[in-house]
Write a protein that holds these residues in place. Sequence first.
Motif: not given
Length: 177
Positions: A106-125, A139-141, A154-159
């Motif tokens: 993953i070093e130097g890679k641009r990743l696009f996050v894929v998640e099922d359900v977001v509540t508080s965003g804690g797991a994604v953060m 930067e995106e997901g 919350n996720l937007a506030d963390n970029g």
Amino acid sequence: MTTNDLARDIYDAAHLTGEFTLRSGVTATEYFDKYLFESDPKLIKRIAERLAEFVPSEGVDALAGLETGGIPIAVVLSQITGVPAYFIRKEAKTYGTCRLAEGGDIEGKRLFVVEDVVTSGGAVMDALGELRRRGATVEEGVCVIDRESGGLKNLADNGLAMKALFTMSELKTAGEA
């Protein structure tokens, strides 16, 4: 099939009522059991086809499917988009390769996050912080369901600009129609 058809089908497949404790610690009387829509091959394919519209056509090295629910979605989305899927653990293994991410470096890679359900965003953060510490640009997901509990903000506030295929309200409206 329309967007409303997909929303209704997700609702019909995965909506449960009762008392459920969410990862955030909040108790909910409604729950979307993501595994019920992720284990249905036709339904997950339809979901991934819609999610593909959110994946940038350029500049993404890999989809970052978050353990556990984001992984099957990322795999099907990878099949549709042609973008490789990486599997992101909640924490790095303590044996074998000792990796946080499986599927490639993953070093130097641009990743696009894929998640099922977001509540508080804690797991994604949590994942976002680890991925960035290890040199990835994230930067995106996208997620299938936004429970409308402040997670996307919350996720937007963390970029992380996370988009949702459906909100909980949209699924409920479609399912109750």
